[in-house]
Design a protein around this motif. Structure first.
Motif, mmCIF file in Angstrom:
data_model
loop_
_atom_site.group_PDB
_atom_site.id
_atom_site.type_symbol
_atom_site.label_atom_id
_atom_site.label_comp_id
_atom_site.label_asym_id
_atom_site.label_seq_id
_atom_site.Cartn_x
_atom_site.Cartn_y
_atom_site.Cartn_z
ATOM 1 N N ASN A 2 0.817 -1.198 0.000
ATOM 2 C CA ASN A 2 0.000 0.000 0.000
ATOM 3 C C ASN A 2 0.862 1.264 0.000
ATOM 4 O O ASN A 2 0.514 2.257 -0.638
ATOM 5 C CB ASN A 2 -0.928 -0.013 1.209
ATOM 6 C CG ASN A 2 -2.284 0.579 0.902
ATOM 7 O OD1 ASN A 2 -2.581 0.897 -0.232
ATOM 8 N ND2 ASN A 2 -3.093 0.706 1.928
ATOM 9 N N LYS A 3 1.972 1.227 0.708
ATOM 10 C CA LYS A 3 2.869 2.386 0.762
ATOM 11 C C LYS A 3 3.489 2.657 -0.607
ATOM 12 O O LYS A 3 3.643 3.802 -1.010
ATOM 13 C CB LYS A 3 3.966 2.169 1.803
ATOM 14 C CG LYS A 3 3.466 2.202 3.214
ATOM 15 C CD LYS A 3 4.600 2.033 4.193
ATOM 16 C CE LYS A 3 4.061 2.061 5.613
ATOM 17 N NZ LYS A 3 5.125 1.939 6.600
ATOM 18 N N ILE A 4 3.833 1.588 -1.296
ATOM 19 C CA ILE A 4 4.414 1.743 -2.635
ATOM 20 C C ILE A 4 3.394 2.374 -3.570
ATOM 21 O O ILE A 4 3.726 3.289 -4.338
ATOM 22 C CB ILE A 4 4.905 0.381 -3.184
ATOM 23 C CG1 ILE A 4 6.051 -0.131 -2.312
ATOM 24 C CG2 ILE A 4 5.323 0.504 -4.638
ATOM 25 C CD1 ILE A 4 6.484 -1.547 -2.622
ATOM 26 N N ARG A 5 2.158 1.919 -3.479
ATOM 27 C CA ARG A 5 1.094 2.466 -4.326
ATOM 28 C C ARG A 5 0.879 3.947 -4.008
ATOM 29 O O ARG A 5 0.715 4.771 -4.918
ATOM 30 C CB ARG A 5 -0.199 1.685 -4.116
ATOM 31 C CG ARG A 5 -1.334 2.199 -5.000
ATOM 32 C CD ARG A 5 -2.590 1.381 -4.850
ATOM 33 N NE ARG A 5 -2.336 0.069 -5.419
ATOM 34 C CZ ARG A 5 -2.944 -1.041 -5.040
ATOM 35 N NH1 ARG A 5 -3.848 -1.002 -4.093
ATOM 36 N NH2 ARG A 5 -2.665 -2.192 -5.610
ATOM 37 N N THR A 6 0.888 4.299 -2.719
ATOM 38 C CA THR A 6 0.701 5.687 -2.309
ATOM 39 C C THR A 6 1.833 6.559 -2.839
ATOM 40 O O THR A 6 1.596 7.663 -3.350
ATOM 41 C CB THR A 6 0.633 5.790 -0.776
ATOM 42 O OG1 THR A 6 -0.424 4.953 -0.307
ATOM 43 C CG2 THR A 6 0.371 7.212 -0.325
ATOM 44 N N LEU A 7 3.064 6.079 -2.720
ATOM 45 C CA LEU A 7 4.205 6.831 -3.258
ATOM 46 C C LEU A 7 4.105 6.984 -4.772
ATOM 47 O O LEU A 7 4.397 8.045 -5.317
ATOM 48 C CB LEU A 7 5.517 6.137 -2.885
ATOM 49 C CG LEU A 7 6.000 6.367 -1.464
ATOM 50 C CD1 LEU A 7 7.218 5.486 -1.163
ATOM 51 C CD2 LEU A 7 6.352 7.825 -1.251
ATOM 52 N N TRP A 8 3.704 5.923 -5.438
ATOM 53 C CA TRP A 8 3.564 5.974 -6.896
ATOM 54 C C TRP A 8 2.509 7.011 -7.285
ATOM 55 O O TRP A 8 2.725 7.812 -8.189
ATOM 56 C CB TRP A 8 3.194 4.591 -7.448
ATOM 57 C CG TRP A 8 2.993 4.605 -8.931
ATOM 58 C CD1 TRP A 8 1.813 4.552 -9.592
ATOM 59 C CD2 TRP A 8 3.998 4.709 -9.935
ATOM 60 N NE1 TRP A 8 2.000 4.609 -10.935
ATOM 61 C CE2 TRP A 8 3.362 4.707 -11.178
ATOM 62 C CE3 TRP A 8 5.382 4.802 -9.887
ATOM 63 C CZ2 TRP A 8 4.048 4.795 -12.362
ATOM 64 C CZ3 TRP A 8 6.063 4.886 -11.078
ATOM 65 C CH2 TRP A 8 5.401 4.878 -12.305
ATOM 66 N N GLN A 9 1.396 7.014 -6.579
ATOM 67 C CA GLN A 9 0.343 7.998 -6.852
ATOM 68 C C GLN A 9 0.850 9.419 -6.597
ATOM 69 O O GLN A 9 0.540 10.333 -7.355
ATOM 70 C CB GLN A 9 -0.889 7.727 -5.961
ATOM 71 C CG GLN A 9 -1.701 6.531 -6.351
ATOM 72 C CD GLN A 9 -2.499 6.760 -7.613
ATOM 73 O OE1 GLN A 9 -2.711 7.889 -8.039
ATOM 74 N NE2 GLN A 9 -2.920 5.670 -8.236
ATOM 75 N N PHE A 10 1.624 9.576 -5.543
ATOM 76 C CA PHE A 10 2.130 10.899 -5.196
ATOM 77 C C PHE A 10 3.037 11.452 -6.290
ATOM 78 O O PHE A 10 2.948 12.617 -6.662
ATOM 79 C CB PHE A 10 2.876 10.845 -3.863
ATOM 80 C CG PHE A 10 3.463 12.171 -3.459
ATOM 81 C CD1 PHE A 10 2.665 13.172 -2.941
ATOM 82 C CD2 PHE A 10 4.821 12.423 -3.605
ATOM 83 C CE1 PHE A 10 3.197 14.387 -2.568
ATOM 84 C CE2 PHE A 10 5.363 13.634 -3.241
ATOM 85 C CZ PHE A 10 4.547 14.622 -2.717
#
Length: 68
Positions: A2-10
């Motif tokens: 989930n953190k990777i996805r959040t960073l990618w979105q950011f």
């Protein structure tokens, strides 16, 4: 994951200017309320100390007159 996805979105979809402004406005309002609370507290504290000083000065007045 989930953190990777959040960073990618950011990084791929940075926040819009309106979203950033709304967050900053919310932070400013919170800061204002916090500082307003502090100001009210210290104003009350100053009033208390002013009354305390006046009371103590009044208490000491007669004894000061008796001294030569």
């Amino acid at each position: 994951m989930n953190k990777i996805r959040t960073l990618w979105q950011f990084f791929t979809h940075p926040p819009k200017a309106r979203e950033l402004a709304a967050k900053e406005l919310e932070n400013a309002k919170r800061s204002y309320l916090e500082n307003k609370t502090h100001a009210e507290y210290y104003a009350t504290l100053c009033s208390f100390e002013t009354q305390r000083i006046a009371r103590l000065e009044k208490y000491l007045e007669p004894s000061q007159e008796q001294q030569p």
